[in-house]
Scaffold this active site. Structure first.
Site, PDB file in Angstrom:
ATOM      1  N   ASP A 192      -1.224   1.169  -4.398  1.00  0.00           N
ATOM      2  CA  ASP A 192      -2.209   0.134  -4.752  1.00  0.00           C
ATOM      3  C   ASP A 192      -3.577   0.736  -5.074  1.00  0.00           C
ATOM      4  O   ASP A 192      -4.578   0.011  -5.192  1.00  0.00           O
ATOM      5  CB  ASP A 192      -2.300  -0.962  -3.689  1.00  0.00           C
ATOM      6  CG  ASP A 192      -2.888  -0.487  -2.377  1.00  0.00           C
ATOM      7  OD1 ASP A 192      -2.665   0.685  -2.027  1.00  0.00           O
ATOM      8  OD2 ASP A 192      -3.573  -1.281  -1.704  1.00  0.00           O
ATOM      9  N   ASP A 217      -5.997   2.460  -3.673  1.00  0.00           N
ATOM     10  CA  ASP A 217      -7.247   2.440  -2.920  1.00  0.00           C
ATOM     11  C   ASP A 217      -7.502   3.777  -2.231  1.00  0.00           C
ATOM     12  O   ASP A 217      -8.562   3.992  -1.657  1.00  0.00           O
ATOM     13  CB  ASP A 217      -7.320   1.260  -1.925  1.00  0.00           C
ATOM     14  CG  ASP A 217      -6.193   1.243  -0.924  1.00  0.00           C
ATOM     15  OD1 ASP A 217      -5.273   2.082  -1.036  1.00  0.00           O
ATOM     16  OD2 ASP A 217      -6.225   0.382  -0.029  1.00  0.00           O
ATOM     17  N   ASP A 229      -2.179   6.197  -3.983  1.00  0.00           N
ATOM     18  CA  ASP A 229      -1.065   5.476  -3.374  1.00  0.00           C
ATOM     19  C   ASP A 229      -0.727   4.282  -4.288  1.00  0.00           C
ATOM     20  O   ASP A 229      -1.409   4.065  -5.295  1.00  0.00           O
ATOM     21  CB  ASP A 229      -1.405   5.088  -1.916  1.00  0.00           C
ATOM     22  CG  ASP A 229      -2.486   4.032  -1.806  1.00  0.00           C
ATOM     23  OD1 ASP A 229      -3.285   3.915  -2.747  1.00  0.00           O
ATOM     24  OD2 ASP A 229      -2.532   3.333  -0.784  1.00  0.00           O
ATOM     25  N   SER A 242       0.822  -1.208   0.000  1.00  0.00           N
ATOM     26  CA  SER A 242       0.000   0.000   0.000  1.00  0.00           C
ATOM     27  C   SER A 242       0.863   1.268   0.000  1.00  0.00           C
ATOM     28  O   SER A 242       1.700   1.411  -0.870  1.00  0.00           O
ATOM     29  CB  SER A 242      -0.951  -0.060   1.204  1.00  0.00           C
ATOM     30  OG  SER A 242      -1.972   0.876   1.057  1.00  0.00           O
TER      31      SER A 242
HETATM   32 MG    MG Z   1      -3.402   1.585  -0.251  1.00  0.00          MG
END
Ligand code: MG
Length: 452
Positions: free
Chosen positions: A245, A247, A243, A99
């Site tokens: 990933d 999300d 970020d 993340s």
């Molecule tokens: Mg993330």
């Protein structure tokens, strides 16, 4: 021994490559997760960081070794894994991503058959299997099979475009120009593709998808200098930063100002509640702006403990129609119950296109709060200090309400503050938010003084 350097929580198993996180650990967790599920298939994917090319195959080996079939969807945002789990009726999912952590980290995020973070109970069972010898490795003729299934980014985008409450024609008419900074992460392809399908002119910044984090990976204001400059230079309407990933989504306004991650959720809440009635769910660390805006639409606001799985659980209990976290994580459960930067992006554009405002004008309509977030080293006597603080809170805060679910959160006339120990690091966090800059600064100083 290596495990000591791992950070474990329901949001995943995280560690630094070579110092805790390594392929044998990943394979063991893959096998343990497969054992936990017992049967069915598992969807796997990863973000762009180079160590993912080492960790993901290990995860797959572990799963296959206990007879689980694997569907590998490649480099994708975390929410794409969640969507694929649901769509493919898989038993679960694993995304290899640390993340917002820096490049030296990697992690495994686990999802259940609903495509949601595994629950604390499922996590306890997983860890018990991992720590025991009950992993059931299969003989050669009972191993799982691996299928590669590319194309899920495209599917994620297509499905996001189909939201009924998104005003696509208004977005098209507005002819937005947007700079996208995907930190060369898993959003590098997805976010620009989504925007271009909506007729947005996209300027790509850090969208090579090669895993080189050319700025701090977390999309907080201090890491968005490049994006702010690019928005000003290109005279864009706004900037989107996610970020690694994808999300979480943060915004830069048309003046090149990073408006803070908190307001992504506020605007998404506006976009949804203007079209749909129902409760809003946010966590106890989220800015009051979101609560205020939700209330303007007559929405009941529920607070959950910090952590995506806690927000999602509360949304299910209360039938929340929109929710999320103040860190730029927007959850729209009609689609799937997880934070999703693509969802956040379409909701923000839809809101701006409908209100016909620029981002700074939209933000200008919100109540103004002053917020300071600080942290300190956690001491052994932290919980007794919390109790002492609560006893004398009236002296600092006047009349107040207290919520004890996640550390202590006090709501008082001019605002609120929360003090809690971190789930992932040996620190405590303090957030103070009030309507006065001076009061916020004073309270922040006083409370830090009390706990240090
Ligand atoms: Mg993330």
């Amino acid at each position: 021994m290596a495990q000591k350097q791992l950070v474990k929580s329901t949001s995943g198993i995280r560690g630094i490559i070579g110092k805790g996180m390594n392929p044998s650990l990943a394979a063991d967790y893959g096998a343990a997760f497969g054992t936990l599920l017992g049967r069915g298939k598992v969807v796997v994917g990863r973000d762009t960081r180079p160590s993912g090319a080492m960790i993901l195959p290990a995860v797959k080996s572990g799963l296959v070794s206990v007879g689980i079939d694997v569907v590998d969807i490649g480099i994708v945002p975390t929410p794409t894994v969640e969507i694929a789990v649901k769509q493919l009726r898989a038993g679960g999912g694993i995304c290899v991503t640390a993340s917002h952590n820096p490049a030296e980290w990697n992690a495994l995020k686990f999802f259940n058959d609903r495509g949601e973070f595994i629950t604390p109970d499922q996590y306890r069972r997983l860890d018990k299997i991992f720590n025991s010898d009950i992993t059931s490795h299969k003989p050669f003729n009972k191993l799982g099979k691996v299928t590669e299934q590319p194309g899920w980014v495209e599917k994620h985008v297509e499905r996001t475009l189909k939201f009924r409450l998104v005003n696509r024609s208004a977005i098209r008419r507005r002819k937005f120009k947007v700079v996208v900074d995907a930190v060369n992460g898993a959003g590098s392809q997805a976010l620009p593709l989504l925007l271009e399908r909506l007729g947005v002119k996209v300027i790509r910044l850090n969208c090579d998808g090669d895993g080189r984090f050319t700025r701090g990976a977390e999309p907080v204001a201090r890491n968005l200098g490049q994006l702010r400059r690019a928005v000003s230079k290109h005279r864009a309407d706004l900037g989107f930063a996610c970020d690694p990933d994808a999300d979480r989504l943060a915004l830069v306004d048309e003046k090149g100002k990073a408006i803070g991650e908190e307001l992504t959720l506020t605007i998404a809440v506006q976009a949804v509640l203007s079209k749909k009635k129902g409760p809003t769910v946010i966590n106890l660390s989220t800015s009051k702006v979101t609560e205020d805006v939700a209330r303007q639409f007559g929405s009941k606001v529920y607070y959950s403990k910090v952590g995506e799985s806690n927000v999602v659980e509360m949304m299910r209990k209360t039938h929340g129609v929109i929710g999320g976290e103040g860190n730029g994580g927007v959850i729209y459960p009609d689609f799937h119950a997880g934070r999703d930067a693509l969802v956040a992006a379409v909701l923000v554009l839809s809101q701006l296109a409908t209100s016909k405002k620029s981002l700074s004008e939209e933000v200008g309509t919100f109540p103004k709060y002053f917020n300071i977030k600080t942290k300190g080293q956690l001491k052994k006597n932290f919980s007794s200090r919390l109790k002492q603080f609560e006893k004398q809170a009236r002296r600092h805060l006047g009349r107040h309400r207290v919520d004890r679910r996640d550390g202590l959160r006090f709501d008082f006339e001019q605002g609120w503050l929360q003090i809690r120990s971190s789930n992932t690091e040996p620190i405590y966090r303090l957030i103070v938010e009030t309507t006065s800059k001076t009061l916020t600064a004073k309270l922040s100083r006083d409370v830090m003084g009390f706990f240090s």
